[in-house]
Design an enzyme around this catalytic site. Structure first.
Site, PDB file in Angstrom:
ATOM      1  N   LEU A  91     -29.427  32.052  18.204  1.00 24.12           N
ATOM      2  CA  LEU A  91     -28.650  30.824  18.237  1.00 24.12           C
ATOM      3  C   LEU A  91     -27.470  31.144  19.146  1.00 24.12           C
ATOM      4  O   LEU A  91     -26.803  32.159  18.946  1.00 24.12           O
ATOM      5  CB  LEU A  91     -28.158  30.441  16.839  1.00 24.12           C
ATOM      6  N   ASP A  92     -27.209  30.309  20.136  1.00 24.49           N
ATOM      7  CA  ASP A  92     -26.168  30.676  21.093  1.00 24.49           C
ATOM      8  C   ASP A  92     -24.784  30.663  20.450  1.00 24.49           C
ATOM      9  O   ASP A  92     -24.598  30.251  19.306  1.00 24.49           O
ATOM     10  CB  ASP A  92     -26.236  29.797  22.350  1.00 24.49           C
ATOM     11  N   TYR A  93     -23.817  31.133  21.194  1.00 24.05           N
ATOM     12  CA  TYR A  93     -22.452  31.345  20.707  1.00 24.05           C
ATOM     13  C   TYR A  93     -21.882  30.092  20.057  1.00 24.05           C
ATOM     14  O   TYR A  93     -21.175  30.165  19.044  1.00 24.05           O
ATOM     15  CB  TYR A  93     -21.593  31.778  21.892  1.00 24.05           C
ATOM     16  N   ASP A  94     -22.168  28.921  20.612  1.00 19.72           N
ATOM     17  CA  ASP A  94     -21.606  27.664  20.129  1.00 19.72           C
ATOM     18  C   ASP A  94     -22.493  26.949  19.111  1.00 19.72           C
ATOM     19  O   ASP A  94     -22.170  25.837  18.689  1.00 19.72           O
ATOM     20  CB  ASP A  94     -21.329  26.727  21.306  1.00 19.72           C
ATOM     21  N   SER A  95     -23.623  27.556  18.745  1.00 18.62           N
ATOM     22  CA  SER A  95     -24.538  26.940  17.790  1.00 18.62           C
ATOM     23  C   SER A  95     -24.394  27.594  16.413  1.00 18.62           C
ATOM     24  O   SER A  95     -23.847  28.683  16.281  1.00 18.62           O
ATOM     25  CB  SER A  95     -25.982  27.048  18.276  1.00 18.62           C
TER      26      SER A  95
END
Length: 279
Positions: A99-103
């Site tokens: 899951l990316d940094y902002d997710s």
């Protein structure tokens, strides 16, 4: 099981570092100095610096990942990783997928490498469900391009595949064939200065999506996809002119995240573990 894999599964170090330990003569099998690539049988006694080494029972965790953490065991930029949220002494657990940094949302962490590979293998097409919040109002008709497959831009590296490695179509590579790796993944696994990634167009697979809430300020969409290109959902909505302000994974297959606050974790039940193995 080869000795480096055995040591890594026991939480000693990475396979590469375990090879170094074997080469330095610090590892014995049944009292004899181990050799790189040597197989370990169930009845064998493995020791490191004279101390017995045994594989621990695999561990499985569910984490409600908050924003501001990366899905990695370490980060050369000093950013917080999901392992910072886990208790000390849990063993060599790894995040499954990303899951990316902002997710945020559901993330599995485990010491079970075979399960991690199965859950992330695109050939298995395991459905993953997300809640997506975008700016402005939307209609169900607006989601049709996303449901049927939308063209996005991705960046990856083309590398020569070793014999036997699987190519993008799932076939075993023959000598001279190439495989693609995401730019981020390729850069993370090399100390060399990375070459320029290849930017290309990609049409996403068909997926399920429906609106669960909409008003003049924002719209919430539930979407289920069966692949996991880097920042794919964000790029899918960008392709239809929508900016994603929240992305939260809520389910992997039928395994749902319930009752976990942001940043909280729990062990998976045996029933949940068996279910993931069945996917």
């Amino acid at each position: 099981m080869r000795i480096n894999k055995y040591l890594a599964a026991a939480g000693v170090a990475s396979r590469r570092d375990c090879d170094d330990l074997v080469e330095q003569g610090k590892v014995t099998i049944n009292g004899r100095r181990a050799e790189i690539g040597q197989d370990v049988k169930d009845e064998d006694e493995v020791r490191l610096n004279g101390n017995p080494v045994k594989i621990k029972k695999n561990e499985y965790y569910m984490l409600n990942k908050p924003k501001g953490y990366i899905c990695s065991v370490s980060d050369d930029k000093g950013r917080k990783t999901v392992l910072d949220l886990m208790p000390k002494g849990v063993g060599r657990i790894y995040p499954v997928g990303r899951l990316d940094y902002d997710s945020e949302g559901l993330l599995i962490l485990t010491t079970d490498g075979a399960l991690a590979q199965a859950l992330t293998n695109p050939e298995n097409e395991i459905p993953k469900t997300y809640i997506v919040k975008v700016e402005g109002t939307m209609t169900e008709a607006d989601l049709n391009p996303i449901r049927s497959g939308v063209e996005i831009t991705i960046a990856d590296y083309v590398e020569k595949a070793p014999d036997g490695q699987k190519t993008q179509d799932g076939q075993k590579a023959q000598d001279g064939q190439t495989v693609r790796k995401p730019a981020e993944k390729a850069q993370a696994k090399t100390d060399r200065k990375p070459e320029k990634p290849q930017v290309r167009k990609y049409v996403t697979k068909k997926c399920k999506a429906h609106i669960i809430e909409t008003n003049s300020a924002y719209t919430k969409v539930q979407i289920t996809i069966t692949e996991g290109k880097n920042r794919e959902i964000r790029r899918m909505f960008a392709a239809i002119g929508k900016n994603v302000t929240l992305l939260k994974r809520i389910r992997i297959g039928d395994l749902a995240m319930r009752g976990l606050d942001r940043g909280a974790y729990r062990k998976l039940s045996q029933q949940e573990i068996n279910y993931l193995h069945s996917l």
